[in-house]
Every structure is written in structure tokens, then in C-alpha cells.
Scaffold this active site. Structure first.
Site, short mmCIF file in Angstrom:
data_model
loop_
_atom_site.label_atom_id
_atom_site.label_comp_id
_atom_site.label_asym_id
_atom_site.label_seq_id
_atom_site.Cartn_x
_atom_site.Cartn_y
_atom_site.Cartn_z
CG HIS A 1 -9.63 3.98 -4.54
ND1 HIS A 1 -9.19 4.91 -3.62
CD2 HIS A 1 -10.46 3.16 -3.87
CE1 HIS A 1 -9.75 4.65 -2.45
NE2 HIS A 1 -10.54 3.60 -2.57
CB CYS B 1 -13.96 2.05 -3.22
SG CYS B 1 -13.31 1.55 -1.61
CB SER C 1 -7.99 3.59 0.75
OG SER C 1 -8.76 2.63 1.40
CG HIS D 1 -5.32 4.83 5.01
ND1 HIS D 1 -5.56 5.49 6.18
CD2 HIS D 1 -6.16 3.77 5.00
CE1 HIS D 1 -6.52 4.85 6.85
NE2 HIS D 1 -6.90 3.81 6.15
CB CYS E 1 -12.06 5.99 -0.32
SG CYS E 1 -11.91 4.50 0.67
N1 APR Z 1 -13.33 2.19 17.08
C1 APR Z 1 -14.47 2.32 16.34
N2 APR Z 1 -14.55 3.16 15.28
C2 APR Z 1 -13.47 3.91 14.98
C3 APR Z 1 -12.26 3.83 15.71
C4 APR Z 1 -12.23 2.92 16.82
N3 APR Z 1 -11.14 2.77 17.55
N4 APR Z 1 -11.37 4.68 15.16
C5 APR Z 1 -11.99 5.28 14.13
N5 APR Z 1 -13.25 4.83 14.02
C6 APR Z 1 -14.30 5.20 13.06
C7 APR Z 1 -14.24 6.66 12.62
O1 APR Z 1 -14.86 7.51 13.58
C8 APR Z 1 -15.01 6.60 11.30
O2 APR Z 1 -16.40 6.85 11.48
O3 APR Z 1 -14.13 4.47 11.86
C9 APR Z 1 -14.82 5.17 10.81
C10 APR Z 1 -14.00 5.05 9.54
O4 APR Z 1 -14.69 5.68 8.51
P1 APR Z 1 -13.96 6.52 7.35
O5 APR Z 1 -12.74 7.13 7.88
O6 APR Z 1 -14.99 7.34 6.67
O7 APR Z 1 -13.43 5.34 6.39
P2 APR Z 1 -14.06 4.58 5.12
O8 APR Z 1 -13.82 5.38 3.89
O9 APR Z 1 -15.42 4.06 5.44
O10 APR Z 1 -13.03 3.36 5.06
C11 APR Z 1 -12.92 2.46 6.14
O11 APR Z 1 -11.89 0.80 4.77
O12 APR Z 1 -11.36 1.29 2.59
C12 APR Z 1 -10.86 1.12 3.87
O13 APR Z 1 -8.90 2.49 4.01
C13 APR Z 1 -10.24 2.42 4.35
O14 APR Z 1 -9.40 1.48 6.31
C14 APR Z 1 -10.43 2.29 5.81
C15 APR Z 1 -11.74 1.56 5.95
ZN ZN Z 2 -11.71 2.93 -1.01
#
Ligand code: APR
Ligand code: ZN
Length: 348
Positions: free
Chosen positions: A68, A144, A49, A52, A47
Site C-alpha cells: 500500500h 504510507c 501493516s 500484519h 510496511c
Molecule cells: N516497545 C518498543 N518498541 C517496540 C516494541 C515494544 N514493546 N515492540 C516492537 N517494537 C519496535 C520494533 O523493534 C520496531 O523497531 O517497534 C518498531 C516497529 O517498526 P516496524 O515493524 O518497522 O513498523 P513500521 O512499518 O514502522 O510500522 C509501525 O505503524 O503502519 C503501522 O502497522 C504498522 O503498526 C505498525 C506501525
Molecule cells: Zn503502511
């Protein structure tokens, strides 16, 4: 020979410090104490996170075993489990100690779960017993991404049939929010991402329109107002994890009754300021952790709903890799190439 009550030596992916690849090393996993279970991992998703932690955006204590979103079998009793991050991310069990060591040096846990290890020890609050016939390489997503995104729409927002929604961020969590909006009967679901490669899957899962903020000179909230005849969306979901996208999601929803749901995990050090005018007419801003489900109890039901084909999980899994290739999984995520990479652990 039974391993119950004994220390188990196994492989784990250890993060010794931020900004470094994970190292797969041999660790020792102590037996579980009261109200804890030791689990042999079968599968774990990667994920954002977790990333991060590696980038340093989410502050934790190193060295640490992250992960997680896992599924496995209780070592001594053969229960299939979905592992959830419900405990506070202090990095230690409730008694203030760790069950993991590497050459005698204690390692921290992550979110009470630490699924990037062949064996982990978790508190009973962080596991749910699920249908033994459910495939564990899909069940892990209930720890998650699926539960978080789907629940944000169903529970936290309580999306109304016929409504218009916008989902910012089309990773595993955001796509699950789209599925939740669709299941709740939303008639328009606008998917927002700066990576257009995410659009086909968003459409497949229920998005009715897809927009890339980079295609417009105006701020994305103004674009969404234009798309909704100046009304704004009824529900917006921030599933990226930045203060900027949260501010944009808030400004995109209806001035009086719009609800903005904050799902993405913001960097530990971030702060945001916004004009009170954004909320004083009636908009609301609400956080959603683990999809607003009340603890682990709903997880077995979600798994049975999945087994009854009430929703699909396959589109969320873009890659499956052996656990040993975990760093490759993180590279795919950082390159925007993956939705979820599921790591599979070797069977004995
Ligand atoms: N505007 C729109 N979309 C964006 C932007 C932006 N400015 N910046 C990044 N993105 C998009 C990315 O291109 C990506 O497709 O946001 C998406 C995030 O997806 P992932 O990185 O795969 O994250 P994910 O595991 O889905 O988690 C999303 O939830 O659990 C939390 O920490 C995690 O903060 C994160 C969020
Ligand atoms: Zn997660």
C-alpha cells in the site's frame, strides 16, 4: 501497441492464505472503470501493516494482493504517481468487484491499492500526481510511512516548539514521526524501542535520547517520568501497533496536558482497558491515520518539499530489492534488520 482498454497479464505477489510466503504468479489486470486508473508500478515499500495481513493480525479476505506504499506511472498517460491507502480495506473496488484475477479466480485488493503487482488499478481518490522528476523509489514512501509518521507529529499532535516528545517504535513510521517532531521544533525527542540496532538512525534523524524498555525493571512510562523530572512528556507517539505499547505511551505523557497519538495499527481482534484516572485530569488520546493529512491533496506538496531538500528520505530506506525478492524483504522486516525495504519493478 497500446494496452488501453485491454486486460494486461503481469506478475504479482499473491497471498493465498495467512502464514505462507507470497507466491509470484501471473495474474490478469482488468482495465480501469470510471474514476479509476491502471498504474504500472515502479517501486513499493514493505510496511509492517502488510506483514500484519500475512500474520493474520489484520483481518482481510484472501486471496489478496497486498502492498500500500507505491509509486508508478499511469499506464496510458505517463503521469508519475504516489499511491496511497485512503479507501476502506474491504478488498474490492467501490462497485463491489475486483480488477485482479489469477487463472480466472478473483483476487482481493488491499486498502484499495495493492502495490505488490506489476500493474494495479486504483480509484482516483487513492493516487496523487507528483513532480515527474522525483525519484519513484523514494516517492513511494509518501504512500504510507513518511506521510503517516511525519503528519502524526505535524498535524495530529501539532507539536509545540521547545516541547518534549517520546516516540515508541523506530520503524519507518516511527522514524518519520521523529523527523516531524524535529521539524516542529521539539527540544527533546526520546526514542523508545526494544531493538537497540534502531538507535543510531533515530539519533541521526533527530532523537536526543534513546531508551530500551528491556534495560529497566520499572515500566517504561515510569522511566520516562524519571527522565522528565516527574512531569511526563508533552507528546507521546505509539508507532508499534500493540495495546500494551499504547497503554505505556498514554501513561508516559503529562497528566494534565499530555497528548498521546495512536499511530500503529492494532491487531483486529485486540481490545484494551485502562483506568479512567489515566485521562480524567486532562491527558488526551488521539488516533492518527495517514498522518492526519486531509486526503491526497497535500502529497504533491510533500514531494516538492522533499525535492527542495526540506527533509531527507534516504535514511528510511535500509534495503532495495528487485520485486521478485519480496519474501526476502519480509524476512528482513521480521528479523528487525530493515527500516524500509523498497522493491523495484523492472522497467519494460
Ligand atoms: N516497545 C518498543 N518498541 C517496540 C516494541 C515494544 N514493546 N515492540 C516492537 N517494537 C519496535 C520494533 O523493534 C520496531 O523497531 O517497534 C518498531 C516497529 O517498526 P516496524 O515493524 O518497522 O513498523 P513500521 O512499518 O514502522 O510500522 C509501525 O505503524 O503502519 C503501522 O502497522 C504498522 O503498526 C505498525 C506501525
Ligand atoms: Zn503502511
Amino acid at each position: 501497441m497500446s494496452t488501453a482498454g485491454k486486460v494486461i497479464k503481469c506478475k504479482a505477489a499473491v497471498a493465498w492464505e495467512p502464514m505462507k510466503p507470497l507466491s509470484i504468479v501471473e495474474i490478469e489486470v482488468a482495465p480501469p472503470k470510471a474514476h479509476e486508473v491502471r498504474i504500472k508500478m515502479s517501486a513499493s515499500g514493505i510496511c509492517r501493516s502488510d506483514d500484519h495481513v500475512l500474520t493474520g493480525d489484520l483481518k482481510v479476505n484472501f486471496p489478496i494482493i497486498i502492498g500500500h506504499e507505491g509509486a508508478g506511472i499511469v499506464e496510458s498517460s505517463n503521469f508519475p504517481l504516489s499511491i496511497l491507502s485512503i479507501t476502506a480495506p474491504v478488498g474490492l473496488m467501490y462497485d463491489g468487484t475486483s480488477r485482479f484475477t489469477c487463472e480466472g479466480k478473483p483476487l482481493h485488493n488491499f486498502a484499495g491499492t495493492s502495490t505488490f503487482s506489476e500493474y494495479t488499478v486504483v480509484h482516483e481518490d487513492s493516487v496523487a500526481k507528483v513532480d515527474p522528476s522525483a525519484p519513484l523509489e523514494r516517492v513511494c514512501l509518501f504512500g504510507c510511512s513518511f506521510s503517516t509518521g511525519y503528519g502524526a507529529a505535524i498535524n495530529t499532535a501539532k507539536v509545540r516548539p521547545g516541547s518534549t516528545c517520546a516516540v515508541f517504535g523506530l520503524g519507518g513510521v516511527g522514524l518519520s514521526a521523529i523527523m516531524g517532531c524535529k521539524a516542529a521544533g521539539a527540544s527533546r525527542i526520546i526514542a523508545v524501542d526494544i531493538n537497540k540496532e534502531k538507535f543510531p538512525k533515530a539519533k541521526e534523524l533527530g532523537a536526543t535520547e534513546c531508551v530500551d524498555p528491556l534495560d529497566y525493571k520499572k515500566p517504561i512510562n515510569e522511566v520516562l517520568f524519571d527522565m522528565t523530572d516527574g512531569e511526563g512528556v508533552e507528546y507521546s507517539f505509539e508507532v508499534v501497533g500493540t495495546p500494551e505499547t499504547l497503554a505505556a505511551a498514554l501513561a508516559s505523557c503529562h497528566l494534565n496536558y499530555g497528548k498521546c497519538i495512536a499511530v500503529g495499527v492494532p491487531p483486529s481482534a485486540s481490545e484494551m482497558t485502562f483506568s479512567p484516572a489515566l485521562v480524567f485530569i486532562g491527558r488526551s488520546l488521539k488516533g492518527s491515520l495517514f498522518g492526519g493529512w486531509k486526503g491526497k491533496e497535500p502529497v504533491p506538496k510533500l514531494v516538492s518539499d522533499f525535492m527542495e531538500k526540506k527533509f531527507v528520505l534516504d535514511p528510511l530506506v535500509s534495503h532495495t530489492l528487485p520485486f521478485e525478492k519480496i519474501n526476502e524483504g519480509f524476512e528482513l522486516l521480521r528479523a528487525g534488520k530493515s527500516i524500509r525495504t523498497v522493491l523495484k519493478f523492472q522497467s519494460p
